[in-house]
Write a protein that holds these residues in place. Sequence first.
Motif, PDB file in Angstrom:
ATOM      1  N   ALA A   1       1.143  -1.634  -0.291  1.00 41.14           N
ATOM      2  CA  ALA A   1      -0.219  -0.114  -0.333  1.00 41.14           C
ATOM      3  C   ALA A   1       0.872   1.257   0.249  1.00 41.14           C
ATOM      4  O   ALA A   1       0.773   2.390  -0.570  1.00 41.14           O
ATOM      5  N   ASP A   2       1.757   1.524   0.985  1.00 38.80           N
ATOM      6  CA  ASP A   2       2.722   2.182   0.955  1.00 38.80           C
ATOM      7  C   ASP A   2       3.268   2.574  -0.820  1.00 38.80           C
ATOM      8  O   ASP A   2       3.754   3.704  -0.913  1.00 38.80           O
ATOM      9  N   LEU A   3       4.129   1.629  -1.410  1.00 38.16           N
ATOM     10  CA  LEU A   3       4.254   1.423  -3.121  1.00 38.16           C
ATOM     11  C   LEU A   3       3.301   2.101  -3.801  1.00 38.16           C
ATOM     12  O   LEU A   3       3.843   3.411  -4.278  1.00 38.16           O
ATOM     13  N   GLN A   4       2.484   1.561  -3.778  1.00 41.62           N
ATOM     14  CA  GLN A   4       1.114   2.133  -3.781  1.00 41.62           C
ATOM     15  C   GLN A   4       0.989   3.968  -4.200  1.00 41.62           C
ATOM     16  O   GLN A   4       0.717   5.062  -4.817  1.00 41.62           O
ATOM     17  N   GLU A   5       0.977   4.177  -3.053  1.00 37.90           N
ATOM     18  CA  GLU A   5       0.936   5.542  -1.899  1.00 37.90           C
ATOM     19  C   GLU A   5       1.913   6.438  -3.135  1.00 37.90           C
ATOM     20  O   GLU A   5       1.462   7.537  -3.152  1.00 37.90           O
ATOM     21  N   GLU A   6       2.590   6.195  -2.923  1.00 38.50           N
ATOM     22  CA  GLU A   6       4.032   6.512  -3.212  1.00 38.50           C
ATOM     23  C   GLU A   6       4.179   6.812  -5.174  1.00 38.50           C
ATOM     24  O   GLU A   6       4.008   7.912  -5.352  1.00 38.50           O
ATOM     25  N   ASN A   7       3.988   5.900  -5.138  1.00 38.41           N
ATOM     26  CA  ASN A   7       3.141   5.890  -6.928  1.00 38.41           C
ATOM     27  C   ASN A   7       2.221   7.329  -7.226  1.00 38.41           C
ATOM     28  O   ASN A   7       2.700   7.664  -8.320  1.00 38.41           O
ATOM     29  N   ALA A   8       1.088   6.630  -6.715  1.00 40.33           N
ATOM     30  CA  ALA A   8       0.288   7.693  -6.723  1.00 40.33           C
ATOM     31  C   ALA A   8       0.445   9.225  -7.212  1.00 40.33           C
ATOM     32  O   ALA A   8       0.196  10.619  -7.813  1.00 40.33           O
ATOM     33  N   GLN A   9       1.312   9.062  -5.641  1.00 39.95           N
ATOM     34  CA  GLN A   9       2.084  10.689  -5.394  1.00 39.95           C
ATOM     35  C   GLN A   9       3.090  11.624  -6.023  1.00 39.95           C
ATOM     36  O   GLN A   9       3.145  12.436  -6.920  1.00 39.95           O
ATOM     37  N   LEU A  10       3.106  10.319  -6.724  1.00 41.02           N
ATOM     38  CA  LEU A  10       4.968  10.357  -7.657  1.00 41.02           C
ATOM     39  C   LEU A  10       4.717  11.018  -9.545  1.00 41.02           C
ATOM     40  O   LEU A  10       4.254  11.834 -10.124  1.00 41.02           O
ATOM     41  N   GLN A  11       2.705  10.182  -9.979  1.00 38.11           N
ATOM     42  CA  GLN A  11       2.322  10.319 -10.623  1.00 38.11           C
ATOM     43  C   GLN A  11       1.535  11.812 -11.162  1.00 38.11           C
ATOM     44  O   GLN A  11       1.520  12.743 -11.354  1.00 38.11           O
ATOM     45  N   GLN A  12       1.201  12.849  -9.731  1.00 37.93           N
ATOM     46  CA  GLN A  12       0.414  13.584  -9.456  1.00 37.93           C
ATOM     47  C   GLN A  12       1.584  14.999  -9.472  1.00 37.93           C
ATOM     48  O   GLN A  12       1.316  15.846 -10.585  1.00 37.93           O
ATOM     49  N   THR A  13       2.275  14.395  -8.768  1.00 40.76           N
ATOM     50  CA  THR A  13       3.991  15.286  -9.325  1.00 40.76           C
ATOM     51  C   THR A  13       4.143  15.489 -10.104  1.00 40.76           C
ATOM     52  O   THR A  13       4.398  16.926 -10.952  1.00 40.76           O
ATOM     53  N   ILE A  14       4.010  14.772 -11.491  1.00 38.87           N
ATOM     54  CA  ILE A  14       4.066  14.897 -12.473  1.00 38.87           C
ATOM     55  C   ILE A  14       3.625  15.711 -13.741  1.00 38.87           C
ATOM     56  O   ILE A  14       4.101  16.620 -14.767  1.00 38.87           O
ATOM     57  N   HIS A  15       2.877  15.283 -13.167  1.00 34.57           N
ATOM     58  CA  HIS A  15       0.970  15.551 -13.628  1.00 34.57           C
ATOM     59  C   HIS A  15       1.564  16.915 -13.337  1.00 34.57           C
ATOM     60  O   HIS A  15       0.609  18.141 -14.360  1.00 34.57           O
ATOM     61  N   SER A  16       1.412  17.889 -12.426  1.00 31.97           N
ATOM     62  CA  SER A  16       1.502  18.995 -11.744  1.00 31.97           C
ATOM     63  C   SER A  16       2.891  19.756 -12.395  1.00 31.97           C
ATOM     64  O   SER A  16       2.513  21.331 -12.515  1.00 31.97           O
ATOM     65  N   HIS A  17       3.990  19.106 -12.546  1.00 32.94           N
ATOM     66  CA  HIS A  17       5.481  19.537 -13.252  1.00 32.94           C
ATOM     67  C   HIS A  17       4.646  20.435 -14.208  1.00 32.94           C
ATOM     68  O   HIS A  17       5.369  20.849 -15.288  1.00 32.94           O
ATOM     69  N   ALA A  18       3.950  19.405 -14.929  1.00 32.38           N
ATOM     70  CA  ALA A  18       3.726  19.238 -16.923  1.00 32.38           C
ATOM     71  C   ALA A  18       2.823  20.780 -16.581  1.00 32.38           C
ATOM     72  O   ALA A  18       3.168  21.604 -17.588  1.00 32.38           O
ATOM     73  N   VAL A  19       1.262  20.976 -15.823  1.00 32.67           N
ATOM     74  CA  VAL A  19       0.524  21.674 -16.080  1.00 32.67           C
ATOM     75  C   VAL A  19       1.570  23.399 -15.802  1.00 32.67           C
ATOM     76  O   VAL A  19       0.873  23.750 -16.492  1.00 32.67           O
ATOM     77  N   ILE A  20       2.590  23.107 -14.720  1.00 32.52           N
ATOM     78  CA  ILE A  20       3.170  24.416 -14.946  1.00 32.52           C
ATOM     79  C   ILE A  20       3.849  24.625 -15.801  1.00 32.52           C
ATOM     80  O   ILE A  20       3.614  25.877 -16.380  1.00 32.52           O
ATOM     81  N   ASP A  21       4.225  23.515 -16.188  1.00 29.12           N
ATOM     82  CA  ASP A  21       5.248  24.133 -17.340  1.00 29.12           C
ATOM     83  C   ASP A  21       4.758  24.805 -18.753  1.00 29.12           C
ATOM     84  O   ASP A  21       5.179  25.194 -19.629  1.00 29.12           O
ATOM     85  N   GLN A  22       3.603  23.799 -19.066  1.00 29.79           N
ATOM     86  CA  GLN A  22       2.805  24.542 -20.343  1.00 29.79           C
ATOM     87  C   GLN A  22       1.988  26.143 -19.444  1.00 29.79           C
ATOM     88  O   GLN A  22       2.377  26.895 -21.185  1.00 29.79           O
ATOM     89  N   ALA A  23       1.920  26.138 -18.560  1.00 26.03           N
ATOM     90  CA  ALA A  23       1.587  27.215 -18.345  1.00 26.03           C
ATOM     91  C   ALA A  23       2.608  28.331 -18.614  1.00 26.03           C
ATOM     92  O   ALA A  23       2.292  29.583 -18.505  1.00 26.03           O
ATOM     93  N   ILE A  24       3.837  27.848 -17.784  1.00 24.98           N
ATOM     94  CA  ILE A  24       4.653  28.814 -18.649  1.00 24.98           C
ATOM     95  C   ILE A  24       4.666  28.715 -20.119  1.00 24.98           C
ATOM     96  O   ILE A  24       5.143  30.734 -19.767  1.00 24.98           O
ATOM     97  N   GLY A  25       4.914  28.249 -20.659  1.00 23.37           N
ATOM     98  CA  GLY A  25       4.693  28.544 -21.737  1.00 23.37           C
ATOM     99  C   GLY A  25       3.231  29.755 -22.485  1.00 23.37           C
ATOM    100  O   GLY A  25       3.835  30.070 -23.612  1.00 23.37           O
TER     101      GLY A  25
END
Length: 107
Positions: A2-26
């Motif tokens: 369960a810890d690995l699944q939660e960590e994986n979900a957090q990493l995916q959210q971080t990647i998505h957030s980073h992409a959204v921020i990069d697009q907004a900067i663009g």
Amino acid sequence: MADLQEENAQLQQTIHSHAVIDQAIGVIVAVGKLTPDQGWDILRALSQNTNTKLRHVAEQLIDWARTGGLDQDIHAELDRQLAPHADRSRHPHSGETMKGRDGRRSS
């Protein structure tokens, strides 16, 4: 497990957030004819000066680029942030704001 699944979900959210921020900067870079560093500074200022979470501002900017609609407070602050960067002698359109599909300024 369960810890690995939660960590994986957090990493995916971080990647998505980073992409959204990069697009907004663009979006900011394109509208203001700025460098990415300047776009990042303006995105942060928009978040701080409108008391809106950075990710939410970024999402709104991406939607604005697609639909022409932007929250009034964020739009006013964006105009204020871009004003010092407008160099009308080199870039005659750099001070303009993005217009909607109907050609009117978005609000």
